[in-house]
Design an enzyme around this catalytic site. Structure first.
Site, PDB file in Angstrom:
ATOM      1  N   THR A  87       0.836  -1.198   0.000  1.00 25.34           N
ATOM      2  CA  THR A  87       0.000   0.000   0.000  1.00 25.34           C
ATOM      3  C   THR A  87       0.870   1.247   0.000  1.00 25.34           C
ATOM      4  O   THR A  87       0.556   2.239  -0.639  1.00 25.34           O
ATOM      5  CB  THR A  87      -0.921   0.002   1.227  1.00 25.34           C
ATOM      6  OG1 THR A  87      -1.549  -1.272   1.305  1.00 25.34           O
ATOM      7  CG2 THR A  87      -1.981   1.062   1.092  1.00 25.34           C
ATOM      8  N   ASP A 143      -4.792  -2.268  -7.529  1.00 25.52           N
ATOM      9  CA  ASP A 143      -4.417  -2.927  -6.282  1.00 25.52           C
ATOM     10  C   ASP A 143      -4.906  -4.373  -6.328  1.00 25.52           C
ATOM     11  O   ASP A 143      -5.889  -4.670  -6.993  1.00 25.52           O
ATOM     12  CB  ASP A 143      -5.101  -2.179  -5.126  1.00 25.52           C
ATOM     13  CG  ASP A 143      -4.555  -2.580  -3.781  1.00 25.52           C
ATOM     14  OD1 ASP A 143      -3.483  -3.197  -3.736  1.00 25.52           O
ATOM     15  OD2 ASP A 143      -5.209  -2.263  -2.773  1.00 25.52           O
ATOM     16  N   GLN A 201      -1.310 -14.681  -2.557  1.00 22.03           N
ATOM     17  CA  GLN A 201      -2.458 -14.301  -1.738  1.00 22.03           C
ATOM     18  C   GLN A 201      -3.754 -14.296  -2.535  1.00 22.03           C
ATOM     19  O   GLN A 201      -4.723 -13.642  -2.164  1.00 22.03           O
ATOM     20  CB  GLN A 201      -2.236 -12.931  -1.098  1.00 22.03           C
ATOM     21  CG  GLN A 201      -1.123 -12.953  -0.072  1.00 22.03           C
ATOM     22  CD  GLN A 201      -1.035 -11.660   0.697  1.00 22.03           C
ATOM     23  OE1 GLN A 201      -1.921 -11.313   1.461  1.00 22.03           O
ATOM     24  NE2 GLN A 201       0.037 -10.916   0.472  1.00 22.03           N
TER      25      GLN A 201
END
Length: 888
Positions: free
Chosen positions: A73, A260, A369
DNA sequence: CCTGAGAAGTTTTTT
DNA sequence: ACTTCTCAGG
């Protein structure tokens, strides 16, 4: 084509910047440029070399593979700050997409901190869906909608589909609307129109009417002027394909695209992104305006050029109103740090220069992930990024700032069992001899698991740890309950994250339906929902009459109601009731412009009798519902209008939690992604639960790998302490089942793992009148594994697995007592649980004297298959599975 | 219209 | 085993 671009009031472009720009080439500008060169801006300090590269590589496609805890981030936000403060683009020229509202919010906040107040938000930072809505509100007419279309949530969708199924004359029992809603969702995730769905899928539902039904559904949505969530992505895609000139406006507009969690993109999102990120090649563009073009790009993605190529020429014809407006603002604009926005068009000349500007896409993600494959995410998108964007720079972030080396080591070793990874290895430079290894604990059953974890948390609390720094991450939400129960008795604060949403509650949805109908009289779903809530004597018959009347004339039901009360088609009683409803709504509609929206909302709920309905309700939950309604009104205060509030709710569906309280967080592994805690408890590591049986059954090897990634996500949430638990017995759907430890335990590296030995503080478990517990014995882990149930589990396993997985055996858990069974195969669908439901005749007879680990000695009173009713000497009569007792 | 019996479904979740 | 929803019958 893009008319209405500027006159839709819902969204403003960025406000005009305040300070005047230094003249181009002026002394001040040169001085500032020199300053910028000499001094690295503050926000860049403290980044490691890879992060810096990810931030500063602004030209061309970039893929950042950011492992857990590597500052993903931070890279994204700093990159945006960098783009802004070097004047490469205005906030409105950056498209930044996230998956969740939470992530979007966090990003906005962090950018705000980095660049200061000069940037008033970024209009195009948001979730795929919220950006989709924004695009659609502007161009709704291009896909056959009006710009005030409504967004339906899953509940609305299911009800609508149910109506369609019934209208087709199909049995809605045999063909559940919910299931079909799921199918549509899957298709939409893949970007498929009714015409494009596979034949097999189409036949699988409603006697082969799947395709027709899907098409009928889409038509109905258009009639209702409504979208489902999938449409928020698909309509823009259609719109862009059919209107290359509109697409071109956005190509010109978005200089920088950031994504993202790229590993979570599904096919539709991928298509959407590629449309926006790739200008057509020069050749393609020459015929772009031809009507055939939209058709030609149908078979995309395969036939689309991969290079975000520059255009061959500037076709000055289509500088949109919007673009001009932006250019105008550019004249006076100043980038946040005071530097002039260098590449901002300042003259006609640079406008056309701008048309050669490439679009710079930067995707950030972590293939390890990827845990949303089951809802359509395509890990493949991240794996083939370099192919899609030739010349892409791939930057790996592997330096972890979150966890101890034991935690990282455990996670890394586990995830290394997956194939098809891009392959990252996290490392940390912070090593500390005091760091705890990853703990593995065994418990008898889930109750004991909850009790033990509760005690450990109390222990941490006594050591002055914040409860906020502790989390329990479960595989499935049913596991939560046991912890909640336990924490309630302990008086331990906890908060459940996820779970049923505020806006999905019945009373909230009812209230929202009222508001929706006031704002949007054509919202038939809302109309049907509340026309007889509270009861007004407008039952099925009346509603059906209205429905038919509306369908016959192709008008909304509210309009039908307004008409029909002028006729004598209804019985006087119904007519009067309907008349009242219509007059109420008409009144509220006129008040919409004049009355403050919170006040109006309250008025609506009161005058409609909705509040009174719950006040009269004597059931236990009624007061809570009233409280929720008050909460709803309160949460509206933050919005400017009822409309704005409705839009927000449709997209966000979430009310924020009380962050002030110090409490343990309980949530699923899925909702834990992106979070971190000092101490993490991971209960329920048993075959069948984790990895989940259904993931294995339905996903095969891929399913297993996704489960493993989930385990990886779980472990890497921990900063300092990670406690993994498994139990020998768990009740699933009411049945007690003996369970086997998760294969993932075997995949942890012994060097970083510590198997919990007897802990004095656990000594109390199972006492309290039940007789002996395993923990009362010298080796707590030995004896539980000698029960018949356990032995049978062993047997099952060795039968199923004796062979080929030579890699390694599970020494990590060897001491727990099951290591002797040797290496295991990597079977996906092995016999995972010792099935407690066998039809064999019982080994026991009535009257047998038996011993049970938890309840002690007793006599068998009755036998029913494998379930025994036993009169225990101390614990009284219990029903237990025969696997848990031994003859004495 | 209300109530109670029966059925069905219980992985993960966003938007 | 448990909850939640649906529908039939009072």
């Amino acid at each position: 084509m893009s008319k209405g671009f500027d006159d839709i009031p819902f969204f403003d472009e960025e406000p005009a910047p305040r300070k005047p720009a230094p003249a181009a080439g002026g002394i001040a500008a040169r001085a500032m440029a020199a300053r910028d060169k000499a001094k690295r801006p503050d926000y860049l300090s403290g980044l490691n070399p890879e992060q810096t590269e990810a931030v500063e590589t602004l030209e061309g496609p970039v893929l950042v593979l950011a492992g857990a805890g590597t500052g993903k981030t931070r890279v994204l936000t700093t990159r945006i700050a960098h783009i802004l403060s070097t004047g490469r683009a205005f906030p409105s020229q950056i498209l930044a997409v996230t998956f969740t509202n939470k992530a979007a919010r966090e990003m906005k906040e962090r950018i705000g901190v980095l660049v200061g107040h000069a940037v008033e938000g970024m209009p195009w930072l948001g979730t795929f869906h919220s950006i989709g809505v924004k695009l659609l509100r502007r161009h709704a007419e291009l896909v056959g909608l009006r710009s005030d279309f409504t967004i339906l949530d899953t509940d609305d969708v299911v009800r609508l589909i149910k109506q369609l199924i019934q209208a087709e004359g199909l049995d809605d029992k045999r063909w559940p609307a919910k299931q079909f809603a799921g199918m549509i969702d899957t298709w939409k995730n893949k970007g498929l129109d009714p015409s494009q769905i596979p034949e097999g899928d189409a036949r699988a539902f409603a006697n082969g009417k799947g395709r027709e039904l899907y098409a009928a559904y889409q038509n109905r949505l258009l009639t209702l002027n409504a979208c489902d969530f999938g449409d928020l992505l698909l309509h823009p895609i259609r719109m862009f394909r059919a209107n290359p000139d509109v697409l071109r406006e956005y190509h010109d507009k978005f200089r920088y695209i950031l994504v993202d969690e790229y590993q979570d993109t599904n096919t539709a999102q991928y298509m959407w992104l590629r449309l926006l990120a790739q200008r057509p090649r020069a050749k393609t563009e020459a015929k772009a305006a031809a009507p055939g073009e939209a058709r030609a790009s149908r078979s995309w993605p395969d036939d689309v050029s991969s290079a975000p190529a520059e255009r061959s020429r500037a076709s000055g014809d289509s500088v949109s109103a919007n673009h001009r407006a932006e250019a105008r603002r550019g004249q006076a604009a100043v980038a946040p740090d005071g530097a002039p926005p260098r590449s901002e068009p300042r003259s006609g000349d640079s406008v056309s220069a701008n048309r050669h500007q490439q679009i710079n896409i930067c995707c950030v993600g972590d293939d390890d992930q990827s845990i949303y494959g089951w809802r359509g995410a395509e890990v493949d998108n991240i794996l083939r990024f370099e192919k899609d964007f030739p010349g892409a720079k791939v930057i790996k972030l592997e330096r972890n700032y979150r966890s101890t080396e034991h935690i990282l080591g455990a996670a890394a070793h586990l995830i290394a069992h997956n194939e098809g990874r891009l392959g990252k290895t996290l490392f940390t430079e912070r090593t500390n001899p005091d760091d705890e290894k990853v703990h593995v604990h065994a418990a008898w059953d889930s109750e004991e698991e909850a009790r033990a974890i509760g005690e450990e948390i109390e222990q941490l609390q006594r050591q002055k740890h914040n409860l906020n720094d502790i989390a329990i991450l479960v595989r499935a939400s049913f596991q939560m309950r046991e912890f909640e129960d336990r924490f309630v008795t302990l008086g331990l604060n906890y908060r459940v994250i996820g779970g049923p949403r505020f806006y999905e509650r019945l009373e909230i949805r009812d209230a929202m339906a009222y508001f929706r109908l006031v704002c949007q009289p054509a919202d038939d779903l809302a109309f049907e929902r509340i026309v007889n809530t509270p009861k007004r004597g407008l039952g099925d018959t009346t509603v059906r009459t209205l429905h038919d009347y509306a369908r016959a004339r192709d008008i909304p039901m509210f309009a039908a109601a307004s008409d029909i009360i002028e006729t004598d088609e209804l019985k006087p009683k119904a007519r009067k009731a309907l008349f009242d409803v219509v007059t109420d709504f008409r009144r509220w509609q006129t008040l919409l412009e004049t009355t403050p929206h919170t006040e109006l909302a309250e008025q609506i709920l009161d005058e409609s009798g909705y509040t009174a309905m719950w006040q009269a309700d004597k059931s236990a939950e009624a007061p809570g519902r009233l409280e929720n309604l008050r909460e709803l009104i309160r949460s509206m205060e933050a919005f400017e209008s009822l409309r704005g509030f409705l839009e927000h709710v449709a997209l966000v569906m979430d009310a924020e939690q009380n962050e002030d309280m110090d409490a343990v967080s309980i949530m699923t592994l899925h909702s834990a992604k992106g979070l971190e805690f000092d101490t993490v408890f991971l209960p329920g590591w048993e075959e069948g639960l984790f990895p989940h049986q259904r993931a294995l059954d339905e996903g095969g090897r891929a399913g297993l790998e996704e489960e493993r990634r989930l385990a990886y996500v779980g472990i890497t949430r921990a900063k300092r302490r990670c406690h993994i638990w498994f139990v020998s017995n768990r009740r699933i759907h009411g049945l007690w089942q003996s369970t086997m430890p998760s294969r993932f335990l075997d995949e942890l590296p012994i060097d970083h793992v510590e198997v919990a030995e007897q802990d004095v503080s656990y000594g109390g478990y199972g006492r309290g009148g039940y007789g002996q517990s395993r923990f009362d014995k010298a080796d707590p882990f030995e004896n539980s594994y000698q029960t018949p149930g356990w032995k049978r589990a062993q047997q099952h396993r060795s039968e199923a697995t004796r062979d080929n997985w030579g890699t390694r055996s599970g020494h990590a858990v060897e001491r727990i007592g099951y290591g002797e069974s040797g290496p295991r195969t990597r079977m996906i669908e092995g016999e995972l649980v010792a099935k407690s439901t066998t039809s064999e005749p019982s080994r026991f007879n009535i009257g047998d004297r038996v011993f049970h680990l938890k309840f002690g000695n007793g006599n068998i009173a009755a036998i029913e298959g494998n379930k025994l009713t036993i009169d225990f000497d101390r614990a009284g009569q219990k029903r237990v599975l025969d696997g848990f007792v031994e003859r004495v």
